[in-house]
Motif scaffolding. Structure first.
Motif, PDB file in Angstrom:
ATOM      1  N   VAL A 187       0.837  -1.205   0.000  1.00 19.71           N
ATOM      2  CA  VAL A 187       0.000   0.000   0.000  1.00 19.71           C
ATOM      3  C   VAL A 187       0.872   1.255   0.000  1.00 19.71           C
ATOM      4  O   VAL A 187       0.595   2.231  -0.718  1.00 19.71           O
ATOM      5  CB  VAL A 187      -0.943  -0.010   1.226  1.00 19.71           C
ATOM      6  N   TYR A 188       1.930   1.218   0.767  1.00 21.47           N
ATOM      7  CA  TYR A 188       2.835   2.364   0.871  1.00 21.47           C
ATOM      8  C   TYR A 188       3.478   2.692  -0.479  1.00 21.47           C
ATOM      9  O   TYR A 188       3.510   3.860  -0.898  1.00 21.47           O
ATOM     10  CB  TYR A 188       3.895   2.043   1.921  1.00 21.47           C
ATOM     11  N   VAL A 189       3.963   1.674  -1.179  1.00 23.64           N
ATOM     12  CA  VAL A 189       4.609   1.908  -2.478  1.00 23.64           C
ATOM     13  C   VAL A 189       3.596   2.413  -3.505  1.00 23.64           C
ATOM     14  O   VAL A 189       3.913   3.270  -4.337  1.00 23.64           O
ATOM     15  CB  VAL A 189       5.314   0.624  -2.962  1.00 23.64           C
ATOM     16  N   ALA A 190       2.366   1.916  -3.446  1.00 29.15           N
ATOM     17  CA  ALA A 190       1.325   2.420  -4.340  1.00 29.15           C
ATOM     18  C   ALA A 190       1.065   3.906  -4.084  1.00 29.15           C
ATOM     19  O   ALA A 190       0.870   4.695  -5.029  1.00 29.15           O
ATOM     20  CB  ALA A 190       0.042   1.613  -4.152  1.00 29.15           C
ATOM     21  N   PHE A 191       1.090   4.306  -2.819  1.00 29.55           N
ATOM     22  CA  PHE A 191       0.927   5.722  -2.486  1.00 29.55           C
ATOM     23  C   PHE A 191       2.084   6.546  -3.033  1.00 29.55           C
ATOM     24  O   PHE A 191       1.894   7.661  -3.530  1.00 29.55           O
ATOM     25  CB  PHE A 191       0.818   5.881  -0.973  1.00 29.55           C
ATOM     26  N   VAL A 192       3.301   6.000  -2.947  1.00 29.36           N
ATOM     27  CA  VAL A 192       4.477   6.696  -3.488  1.00 29.36           C
ATOM     28  C   VAL A 192       4.316   6.924  -4.992  1.00 29.36           C
ATOM     29  O   VAL A 192       4.697   7.976  -5.521  1.00 29.36           O
ATOM     30  CB  VAL A 192       5.757   5.886  -3.191  1.00 29.36           C
ATOM     31  N   ALA A 193       3.747   5.946  -5.706  1.00 23.70           N
ATOM     32  CA  ALA A 193       3.517   6.107  -7.144  1.00 23.70           C
ATOM     33  C   ALA A 193       2.605   7.298  -7.417  1.00 23.70           C
ATOM     34  O   ALA A 193       2.851   8.101  -8.330  1.00 23.70           O
ATOM     35  CB  ALA A 193       2.912   4.824  -7.718  1.00 23.70           C
ATOM     36  N   PHE A 194       1.575   7.443  -6.615  1.00 22.34           N
ATOM     37  CA  PHE A 194       0.653   8.570  -6.774  1.00 22.34           C
ATOM     38  C   PHE A 194       1.363   9.900  -6.506  1.00 22.34           C
ATOM     39  O   PHE A 194       1.222  10.868  -7.273  1.00 22.34           O
ATOM     40  CB  PHE A 194      -0.534   8.399  -5.821  1.00 22.34           C
ATOM     41  N   VAL A 195       2.155   9.952  -5.446  1.00 19.83           N
ATOM     42  CA  VAL A 195       2.880  11.179  -5.110  1.00 19.83           C
ATOM     43  C   VAL A 195       3.878  11.538  -6.207  1.00 19.83           C
ATOM     44  O   VAL A 195       4.066  12.718  -6.546  1.00 19.83           O
ATOM     45  CB  VAL A 195       3.592  11.019  -3.755  1.00 19.83           C
ATOM     46  N   THR A 196       4.531  10.526  -6.789  1.00 17.56           N
ATOM     47  CA  THR A 196       5.485  10.759  -7.866  1.00 17.56           C
ATOM     48  C   THR A 196       4.813  11.432  -9.062  1.00 17.56           C
ATOM     49  O   THR A 196       5.377  12.343  -9.680  1.00 17.56           O
ATOM     50  CB  THR A 196       6.128   9.432  -8.296  1.00 17.56           C
ATOM     51  N   VAL A 197       3.605  10.992  -9.392  1.00 13.90           N
ATOM     52  CA  VAL A 197       2.866  11.607 -10.493  1.00 13.90           C
ATOM     53  C   VAL A 197       2.586  13.076 -10.190  1.00 13.90           C
ATOM     54  O   VAL A 197       2.768  13.965 -11.039  1.00 13.90           O
ATOM     55  CB  VAL A 197       1.549  10.856 -10.748  1.00 13.90           C
ATOM     56  N   MET A 198       2.171  13.363  -8.976  1.00 14.24           N
ATOM     57  CA  MET A 198       1.817  14.734  -8.605  1.00 14.24           C
ATOM     58  C   MET A 198       3.039  15.661  -8.620  1.00 14.24           C
ATOM     59  O   MET A 198       3.015  16.754  -9.188  1.00 14.24           O
ATOM     60  CB  MET A 198       1.172  14.748  -7.216  1.00 14.24           C
TER      61      MET A 198
END
Length: 389
Positions: free
Chosen positions: A175-186
């Motif tokens: 879950v944490y890495v998936a959140f990092v993917a979202f933050v990277t896009v932003m």
């Protein structure tokens, strides 16, 4: 692109640098947890050191596979989007560790995790060097290494809190890495640079031009994977607790994180050859010392030194990569680093596992001797690389 090409000066793309460093730090938290966690879970289920080492080698095979495909992958997706795709793939792999107990599926998930990891680190390192002028390259590379190592240090500290049962730790990190993917896009929206596509034959061209840089990464890969993946098992088999084994991984990574900004400063201000040779020699001496130490304090000091010295080789190689290469060949060089790291890590994990099954104390001694050999090669073969300001 010539190895002697001189980098032009320009204003650093701080947004891109921040995205890369924050992303690799967050992802390394997950990696720092899963490296020892997988080894400890397998050991708790009665899996042999040899099979555990082979599982780590499958991770390296995933690294190598995506590296060889980097030209095709960069043709399909823009570099920053590839990083996001790699994070999503890593998250799915970690979820598989949480959902399944079958050993063969753990091999598949470990391969996929390696495939995704290679994409993340190859494109991140190319982007970092694209966004950074040479006058700051050593220090920025040191900050990048510090973030990566801090993540690796923080991950194992969670093991006593989340435990090694029920797959909860794997699910949490997924879950944490998936959140990092979202933050990277932003955050990536604010960057003005992007990593370029790799050339079709860039890996071969880079290998012919900079073999000693690749040897430096090979040395790092061998010693790094031995320290992070195999050393925890070494301490467990010597009679120490699982919590102490997890602490050892943190003590490999945390002092390494603290040391990298200093190493980066030295790379910008002093002889880069001297940094590389000294790092390999100190790493080798620290490995050799392990079997002769019994008290926890000197053992932790030894693993701290070997971790900092080992990673310093990579900080040096990363600095020299951005110093000498541009454009698609820079991406190819980063991919070549990932491929050679995969080879070194596969050799480190599988050979040290086999050696430990034969003789427990022989593994760190032989690793140390090999690192001293690398130090001698760098002393004879590397050109002196003084600072540029």
């Amino acid at each position: 692109m010539s190895l002697n090409a001189i980098a032009e000066d320009f204003a650093p793309d701080w947004a891109a640098i921040a995205v890369v460093i924050l992303g690799v730090t967050a992802f390394s938290v997950g990696q720092g947890l899963t490296y020892p966690l997988i080894a400890l879970v397998m050991e708790g289920r009665g899996v042999s050191s040899t099979l555990s080492g082979l599982n780590a080698a499958v991770f390296a095979a995933g690294l190598a596979t995506s590296t060889l495909m980097i030209g095709r992958l960069t043709a399909l997706l823009r570099g920053d989007r590839l990083i996001v795709a790699g994070l999503v793939g890593a998250s799915a792999s970690l979820a598989a560790f949480a959902a399944f107990d079958e050993l063969w599926l753990w091999f598949v998930a470990r391969f996929t995790l390696g495939f995704s990891t290679s994409i993340i680190f190859t494109m991140s390192e190319a982007w970092l060097n694209t966004a950074c002028p040479d006058r700051l390259r050593g220090r920025v590379s040191g900050a990048y290494g510090a973030g990566m190592c801090a993540g690796f240090a923080a991950g194992p500290l969670a093991i006593p809190l989340v435990g090694t049962e029920d797959g909860f730790a794997f699910a949490l990190i997924a879950v944490y890495v998936a959140f990092v993917a979202f933050v990277t896009v932003m955050l990536g929206r604010f960057a003005r640079t992007r990593p370029e596509a790799a050339s079709a034959r860039g890996l071969i061209a880079f290998a012919r031009t900079a073999p000693l840089l690749l040897l430096m990464v090979l040395a790092f890969g061998y010693s790094d994977i031995a320290a992070i993946s195999t050393i925890p098992l070494y301490f467990v088999e010597r009679g120490y607790s699982e919590n102490f084994a997890a602490l050892v991984v943190s003590m490999v990574a945390l002092p390494t994180a603290i040391a990298q900004p200093l190493v980066g400063w030295l790379l910008d201000r002093s002889s880069r050859k001297r940094v590389a040779v000294s790092s390999a020699a100190l790493c080798g001496a620290s490995f050799i010392a392990l079997p002769f130490l019994s008290n926890q304090a000197p053992l932790l000091l030894a693993v701290s030194l070997l971790g900092a010295a080992s990673f310093s080789l990579y900080t040096c190689a990363l600095t020299l990569l951005g110093d000498k290469f541009r454009g698609g060949l820079l991406v190819s060089g980063a991919a070549a680093y990932a491929l050679v790291y995969a080879i070194g890590s596969a050799a480190g994990s599988s050979s040290t596992g086999l050696i430990m099954d034969w003789s427990l104390d022989a593994a760190p001694i032989l690793t140390g001797v090999m690192m001293l050999g690398f130090a001698a090669i760098f002393a004879m073969g590397l050109r002196d690389q003084p600072a540029r300001g």
